[in-house]
Design a protein around this motif. Structure first.
Motif, PDB file in Angstrom:
ATOM      1  N   GLY A 250      79.950  40.994  26.297  1.00 30.74           N
ATOM      2  CA  GLY A 250      80.449  41.452  27.717  1.00 30.74           C
ATOM      3  C   GLY A 250      79.010  41.811  28.444  1.00 30.74           C
ATOM      4  O   GLY A 250      77.875  41.950  27.882  1.00 30.74           O
ATOM      5  N   TRP A 251      79.322  42.359  29.869  1.00 30.52           N
ATOM      6  CA  TRP A 251      78.162  42.431  30.569  1.00 30.52           C
ATOM      7  C   TRP A 251      77.337  43.670  30.312  1.00 30.52           C
ATOM      8  O   TRP A 251      76.032  43.755  30.336  1.00 30.52           O
ATOM      9  CB  TRP A 251      78.673  42.654  31.908  1.00 30.52           C
ATOM     10  N   SER A 252      77.641  44.652  29.548  1.00 29.78           N
ATOM     11  CA  SER A 252      77.215  45.889  28.939  1.00 29.78           C
ATOM     12  C   SER A 252      76.524  45.704  27.556  1.00 29.78           C
ATOM     13  O   SER A 252      75.778  46.179  27.333  1.00 29.78           O
ATOM     14  CB  SER A 252      77.995  47.021  29.006  1.00 29.78           C
ATOM     15  N   GLY A 253      76.971  44.565  26.946  1.00 28.08           N
ATOM     16  CA  GLY A 253      76.695  44.486  25.670  1.00 28.08           C
ATOM     17  C   GLY A 253      77.410  45.179  24.535  1.00 28.08           C
ATOM     18  O   GLY A 253      77.436  45.226  23.351  1.00 28.08           O
ATOM     19  N   ARG A 254      78.395  46.084  25.071  1.00 28.73           N
ATOM     20  CA  ARG A 254      79.337  46.979  23.920  1.00 28.73           C
ATOM     21  C   ARG A 254      80.220  46.364  23.507  1.00 28.73           C
ATOM     22  O   ARG A 254      80.838  46.572  22.368  1.00 28.73           O
ATOM     23  CB  ARG A 254      79.574  48.040  24.837  1.00 28.73           C
ATOM     24  N   SER A 255      80.730  44.985  24.184  1.00 27.30           N
ATOM     25  CA  SER A 255      81.744  44.346  23.333  1.00 27.30           C
ATOM     26  C   SER A 255      81.280  43.030  23.108  1.00 27.30           C
ATOM     27  O   SER A 255      80.663  42.481  23.752  1.00 27.30           O
ATOM     28  CB  SER A 255      83.079  44.097  24.449  1.00 27.30           C
ATOM     29  N   THR A 256      81.577  42.480  21.901  1.00 28.69           N
ATOM     30  CA  THR A 256      81.197  41.180  21.210  1.00 28.69           C
ATOM     31  C   THR A 256      82.313  40.847  20.460  1.00 28.69           C
ATOM     32  O   THR A 256      83.120  41.570  20.036  1.00 28.69           O
ATOM     33  CB  THR A 256      80.104  41.613  20.143  1.00 28.69           C
ATOM     34  N   TYR A 257      82.241  39.535  20.313  1.00 27.59           N
ATOM     35  CA  TYR A 257      83.333  38.521  19.792  1.00 27.59           C
ATOM     36  C   TYR A 257      82.568  37.428  19.057  1.00 27.59           C
ATOM     37  O   TYR A 257      81.724  36.906  19.490  1.00 27.59           O
ATOM     38  CB  TYR A 257      84.335  37.953  20.793  1.00 27.59           C
ATOM     39  N   TYR A 258      83.226  37.299  17.676  1.00 26.24           N
ATOM     40  CA  TYR A 258      82.661  36.240  16.906  1.00 26.24           C
ATOM     41  C   TYR A 258      83.773  35.241  16.514  1.00 26.24           C
ATOM     42  O   TYR A 258      84.754  35.795  16.134  1.00 26.24           O
ATOM     43  CB  TYR A 258      81.993  36.887  15.860  1.00 26.24           C
ATOM     44  N   ALA A 259      83.593  33.676  16.369  1.00 26.46           N
ATOM     45  CA  ALA A 259      84.247  33.013  15.700  1.00 26.46           C
ATOM     46  C   ALA A 259      84.183  33.487  14.207  1.00 26.46           C
ATOM     47  O   ALA A 259      83.218  33.857  13.583  1.00 26.46           O
ATOM     48  CB  ALA A 259      83.874  31.761  15.724  1.00 26.46           C
ATOM     49  N   ASP A 260      85.441  33.241  13.294  1.00 21.29           N
ATOM     50  CA  ASP A 260      85.610  33.619  12.083  1.00 21.29           C
ATOM     51  C   ASP A 260      84.327  32.847  11.195  1.00 21.29           C
ATOM     52  O   ASP A 260      83.754  33.488  10.423  1.00 21.29           O
ATOM     53  CB  ASP A 260      86.774  33.201  11.358  1.00 21.29           C
ATOM     54  N   SER A 261      84.148  31.961  11.611  1.00 18.55           N
ATOM     55  CA  SER A 261      83.313  30.949  10.577  1.00 18.55           C
ATOM     56  C   SER A 261      81.690  31.459  10.701  1.00 18.55           C
ATOM     57  O   SER A 261      80.915  31.153   9.923  1.00 18.55           O
ATOM     58  CB  SER A 261      83.159  29.406  11.267  1.00 18.55           C
ATOM     59  N   VAL A 262      81.617  32.487  11.835  1.00 18.11           N
ATOM     60  CA  VAL A 262      79.923  32.881  11.714  1.00 18.11           C
ATOM     61  C   VAL A 262      80.212  34.262  11.686  1.00 18.11           C
ATOM     62  O   VAL A 262      78.784  34.901  11.707  1.00 18.11           O
ATOM     63  CB  VAL A 262      79.645  32.517  13.205  1.00 18.11           C
ATOM     64  N   LYS A 263      81.299  35.079  11.670  1.00 21.06           N
ATOM     65  CA  LYS A 263      81.423  36.669  11.323  1.00 21.06           C
ATOM     66  C   LYS A 263      80.355  37.037  10.243  1.00 21.06           C
ATOM     67  O   LYS A 263      80.553  36.548   9.199  1.00 21.06           O
ATOM     68  CB  LYS A 263      82.577  36.864  11.393  1.00 21.06           C
ATOM     69  N   GLY A 264      79.534  37.948  10.296  1.00 21.09           N
ATOM     70  CA  GLY A 264      78.879  38.469   9.430  1.00 21.09           C
ATOM     71  C   GLY A 264      77.411  37.811   9.163  1.00 21.09           C
ATOM     72  O   GLY A 264      76.760  37.940   8.380  1.00 21.09           O
ATOM     73  N   ARG A 265      77.447  36.474   9.959  1.00 15.35           N
ATOM     74  CA  ARG A 265      76.145  35.755   9.697  1.00 15.35           C
ATOM     75  C   ARG A 265      75.480  35.876  11.043  1.00 15.35           C
ATOM     76  O   ARG A 265      74.076  35.823  11.000  1.00 15.35           O
ATOM     77  CB  ARG A 265      76.262  34.394   9.329  1.00 15.35           C
ATOM     78  N   PHE A 266      76.108  35.594  12.034  1.00 14.43           N
ATOM     79  CA  PHE A 266      75.524  35.743  13.475  1.00 14.43           C
ATOM     80  C   PHE A 266      75.675  36.844  14.239  1.00 14.43           C
ATOM     81  O   PHE A 266      76.633  37.528  14.015  1.00 14.43           O
ATOM     82  CB  PHE A 266      76.232  34.604  14.376  1.00 14.43           C
ATOM     83  N   THR A 267      74.684  37.421  14.971  1.00 16.97           N
ATOM     84  CA  THR A 267      74.612  38.598  15.866  1.00 16.97           C
ATOM     85  C   THR A 267      74.222  38.213  17.428  1.00 16.97           C
ATOM     86  O   THR A 267      73.269  37.579  17.682  1.00 16.97           O
ATOM     87  CB  THR A 267      73.947  39.440  15.407  1.00 16.97           C
ATOM     88  N   ILE A 268      75.138  38.428  18.400  1.00 16.09           N
ATOM     89  CA  ILE A 268      74.966  38.171  19.736  1.00 16.09           C
ATOM     90  C   ILE A 268      74.544  39.485  20.287  1.00 16.09           C
ATOM     91  O   ILE A 268      74.897  40.347  19.949  1.00 16.09           O
ATOM     92  CB  ILE A 268      76.101  37.440  20.216  1.00 16.09           C
ATOM     93  N   SER A 269      73.414  39.336  21.054  1.00 15.85           N
ATOM     94  CA  SER A 269      72.814  40.735  21.733  1.00 15.85           C
ATOM     95  C   SER A 269      72.306  40.134  23.198  1.00 15.85           C
ATOM     96  O   SER A 269      72.154  39.061  23.466  1.00 15.85           O
ATOM     97  CB  SER A 269      71.984  41.350  20.878  1.00 15.85           C
TER      98      SER A 269
END
Length: 122
Positions: free
Chosen positions: A52-71
């Motif tokens: 999200g615009w503030s960075g507080r909300s993030t979403y991940y595909a199941d295939s990358v969850k725990g391995r990828f981080t968006i910031s």
């Protein structure tokens, strides 16, 4: 209209890491949600992560969850995708996109970058 440029792609070994960057032009970039998508040869584009615009909300595909981080760093007009524990199936062209909503649906993003290739060898 915001313009996006991805960088940071390249070749990595399985288990390795890469960090993708999505640099944006425009003073209103901090108001946009940003998503990362990828497309492998012969496959449809798929959602990877969104922030999200503030960075507080993030979403991940199941295939990358725990391995990828968006910031994001709005002061630098840049969104990052840290990719760890890479797998050969992560090989694809990665695109960032900007839109008014934080969503997994690519059709909801109005602006797209040109993409950066990520290749993971086994």
């Amino acid at each position: 209209q915001v313009q996006l440029v991805e960088s940071g792609g390249g070749l990595a070994q399985a288990g390795g890491s890469l960090r993708l960057s999505c640099a944006a032009s425009g003073r209103t970039f901090s108001l946009y949600a940003v998503g990362w998508f990828r497309q492998a040869p012969g496959k449809e584009r798929e959602f990877v992560a969104a922030i999200g615009w503030s960075g507080r909300s993030t979403y991940y595909a199941d295939s990358v969850k725990g391995r990828f981080t968006i910031s994001r760093d709005n002061a630098k007009n840049t969104v990052y995708l840290q990719m760890n524990s890479l797998k050969p199936e992560d090989t694809a062209v990665y695109y960032c996109a900007a839109g008014s909503q934080t969503t997994t649906q690519g059709s909801q993003y109005a602006a797209w970058g040109q993409g950066t290739q990520v290749t993971v060898s086994s």
